[in-house]
Design an enzyme around this catalytic site. Structure first.
Site, mmCIF file in Angstrom:
data_model
loop_
_atom_site.group_PDB
_atom_site.id
_atom_site.type_symbol
_atom_site.label_atom_id
_atom_site.label_comp_id
_atom_site.label_asym_id
_atom_site.label_seq_id
_atom_site.Cartn_x
_atom_site.Cartn_y
_atom_site.Cartn_z
ATOM 1 N N GLU A 69 1.778 -0.528 -4.952
ATOM 2 C CA GLU A 69 0.815 0.527 -5.302
ATOM 3 C C GLU A 69 1.641 1.807 -5.434
ATOM 4 O O GLU A 69 1.991 2.446 -4.442
ATOM 5 C CB GLU A 69 -0.257 0.693 -4.220
ATOM 6 C CG GLU A 69 -1.360 1.639 -4.689
ATOM 7 C CD GLU A 69 -2.074 2.412 -3.587
ATOM 8 O OE1 GLU A 69 -3.132 2.984 -3.875
ATOM 9 O OE2 GLU A 69 -1.574 2.465 -2.456
ATOM 10 N N ASP A 120 0.828 -1.207 0.000
ATOM 11 C CA ASP A 120 0.000 0.000 0.000
ATOM 12 C C ASP A 120 0.865 1.260 0.000
ATOM 13 O O ASP A 120 1.875 1.337 0.705
ATOM 14 C CB ASP A 120 -0.875 -0.012 1.270
ATOM 15 C CG ASP A 120 -1.906 1.097 1.280
ATOM 16 O OD1 ASP A 120 -2.848 1.020 0.484
ATOM 17 O OD2 ASP A 120 -1.762 2.039 2.077
HETATM 18 C C1 NOJ Z 1 -4.412 3.081 -0.857
HETATM 19 C C2 NOJ Z 1 -5.568 2.155 -0.647
HETATM 20 O O1 NOJ Z 1 -5.880 1.524 -1.869
HETATM 21 C C3 NOJ Z 1 -6.697 2.991 -0.108
HETATM 22 O O2 NOJ Z 1 -7.915 2.277 -0.058
HETATM 23 C C4 NOJ Z 1 -6.302 3.498 1.257
HETATM 24 O O3 NOJ Z 1 -7.304 4.364 1.745
HETATM 25 C C5 NOJ Z 1 -4.971 4.258 1.210
HETATM 26 N N1 NOJ Z 1 -3.976 3.594 0.406
HETATM 27 C C6 NOJ Z 1 -4.414 4.433 2.605
HETATM 28 O O4 NOJ Z 1 -3.993 3.202 3.127
#
Ligand code: NOJ
Ligand code: CA
Length: 550
Positions: free
Chosen positions: A273, A221
């Site tokens: 991500e 993440d």
């Molecule tokens: C990216 C995640 O996909 C999202 O859902 C989340 O709110 C943020 N990162 C914070 O962790």
């Protein structure tokens, strides 16, 4: 002989192609997938009960959004304990069973790791609050004194990505207004300090914990955001390097994770991500000793426009080539407006900044385009991600009552941003009224489902030759049997600028017509699959076709 490592994953044969290079990966948002115990919340029992559905769909791996113990201030991206499953979802023993059962069906498991922050309820943060300023417990986070005469102003002007300031002031153990802590997301998600060796060590232990339980990989993440400039300077647009995004120090973390992932007989995959506008900076995360793949958000955000898509595909492939990493193709996830809705609007691009309630949508057009986009992405070289419900053609739900919306993105923008709950509504499995088999009849799911969702249910689409589900199933199965699909090269064919046309290998080609007139098909080709019926021998507008060239 079939060798497995201690966690049951087949050991990689030295010359075998790496599975993640061409996999079709299905994203499970557990809360909204299927409710096994009848409390209105999706859970691991629900996923286990539907594993045959996922096997039949034809996916190679499942990525689970965070399933750990969490107060759910941000749908589980506020992790209180990485070694426990949230009680609403089940138990660790069930997660272990789920991983093993999926693997028996040939489906690998990817878990979500959230290194940037933890929950306010995480033991470390509770300790940090109690221990007070200057303590070792606070050094795992970003605690600072405030500015102003009485420390009443935040330490700097960084914004939270969910709206408002990125700092919250705490009350010290003696009851006085005290220090501030950094949270780039919600206040319930304090940012960790990656300069602290304990933070690094703990995350490697968490990785081992899940790899040892058979996780074949992790989705990381906010991967480009974890390292901060310890001086915490204000952000100005010309500041280079950026104080909290894509800092060079982040690469050491992932190099170390890669060594750990590679230490398993079946190396575990690291999936980032990484939202970065510059493809060259993005590709640095995919160097051979760092992450294996990362989500392609440039493609996801791209409007339904032939020139722009051609350019996005070209930029993607050019950026990946020097580092030898496969591309990924993503149309949707739990943060993004559902594809059939987005493609049915005047502005078909995705941008968090422009999400608003009440934008006019032509769902029939959006669905037609989403079907064509599915065949496009499944034919492109590399791996592909599907978000639960995409295979059902679910639209964004835009009329969730305000008092039922949970997403902090909605609440922290004063309700201006619709938030992301509209793409997180529980799946319809069967039946003619809510909860459509998601929960037992009479049980209300945690988010309300629209009254007209019977037609989207799995049962309604299962046998229908023209359903979105049938299209995805057929395409995913063909993708497995066509040797040229998945990882490998592609070549553009000469075509009308408004038609995307490319080959995979010597015998397979894909055409997508984004013009407003029917387009001819190449001579000597046999149709394998179309996203909509052909118009005589022509490819209608907003339609894709897979062809065997003979
Ligand atoms: C990216 C995640 O996909 C999202 O859902 C989340 O709110 C943020 N990162 C914070 O962790
Ligand atoms: Ca449940």
């Amino acid at each position: 002989m079939h060798r497995t490592d201690s966690a049951g994953l087949p050991a990689a044969a030295p010359a075998a192609p790496a599975w993640w290079r061409g996999a079709a990966i299905y994203q499970v948002y557990v809360r909204s997938f299927a409710d096994g115990n009848g409390d209105g919340i999706g859970d691991l029992a629900g996923v286990r009960a539907h594993l045959p559905y996922l096997a039949e769909l034809g996916v190679d791996a499942l990525w689970f959004n965070p399933w750990y113990a969490s107060p759910m201030a941000d749908g589980g991206y506020d992790v209180a304990d990485y070694r426990r499953i949230d009680p609403a979802f089940g138990t660790l023993a069930e997660a272990e069973k789920l991983i093993a059962e999926a693997l028996d069906l040939g489906i690998r498991t990817i878990v979500d790791i959230v290194p940037n922050h933890v929950s306010q309820a995480h033991a470390w943060f509770v300790q940090a609050l109690a221990a007070g300023p200057g303590s070792a417990a606070r050094a795992r986070f970003w605690f600072r004194d405030g500015r102003g005469e009485h420390g009443e102003l935040p330490p700097n002007a960084w914004p939270s990505q969910f709206g408002g300031a990125a700092w919250t002031r705490v009350t010290e153990p003696d009851g006085t207004p005290g220090q501030w802590y950094l949270h780039r997301f919600a206040p319930e998600q304090p940012d960790l300090n990656w300069e602290n060796p304990q933070v690094r060590q703990e995350h490697e232990e968490v990785l081992r914990f899940w790899f040892d339980r058979g996780a074949a990989g992790v989705r990381i993440d906010s991967a480009a955001e974890v390292v901060k400039d310890p001086a915490l300077p204000d952000f100005t647009p010309d500041r280079d390097p950026h104080p909290y995004l894509d800092r060079d120090g982040v690469h050491d973390i992932y190099r170390s994770w890669r060594r750990l992932a590679d230490s398993y007989p079946q190396p575990r995959a690291l999936i980032g991500e990484v939202w970065l506008p510059d493809p060259a900076r993005f590709a640095r995360y995919l160097r051979p000793d760092e992450l294996h793949t990362a989500f392609n958000f440039g493609f996801l955000a791209c409007p339904w426009d032939a020139e722009r898509l051609r350019e996005a595909i070209g930029t993607t492939l050019a950026a990946h080539a020097p580092v030898g990493a496969p591309a990924t193709w993503v149309l949707a996830n739990h943060d993004i407006t559902r594809t059939v809705t987005r493609y049915g609007r005047a502005d078909t691009a995705f941008d968090f900044a422009t999400k608003r309630f009440g934008i006019a949508t032509d769902l029939a057009l959006g669905t037609r385009r989403a079907r064509a986009a599915a065949l496009l992405t499944l034919a492109l070289p590399g791996s592909v991600y599907l978000y639960q419900g995409e295979e059902l053609g679910l639209p964004e739900v835009e009329d969730i009552p305000a008092d039922r919306i949970e997403d902090p993105m909605h609440h922290r923008t004063g309700g201006r941003d619709p938030g992301r709950d509209g793409c997180r509504v529980p799946l319809p499995w069967s039946g003619s009224t809510a909860p459509y088999g998601f929960s037992p009849t009479e049980i209300e799911p945690w988010l309300p489902q629209p009254t007209d969702w019977a037609r989207y249910s799995v049962a309604a689409q299962d046998q229908a030759s023209d359903s979105m589900l049938t299209l995805y199933r057929t395409a995913l199965h063909l993708r497995r049997t066509e040797p040229a699909l998945g990882d490998g090269p592609m070549n553009w064919l000469k075509s009308d600028p408004q038609v995307l046309a490319f080959t995979r290998g010597t015998e397979f080609s894909c055409l997508v017509n984004l013009s407003d007139t029917p387009a001819p098909l190449p001579a000597d080709s046999v149709v394998l699959l179309t996203s909509a019926p052909l118009d005589e021998d022509l490819l209608p507008p907003d339609t894709a076709v897979w062809l065997r060239t003979v």
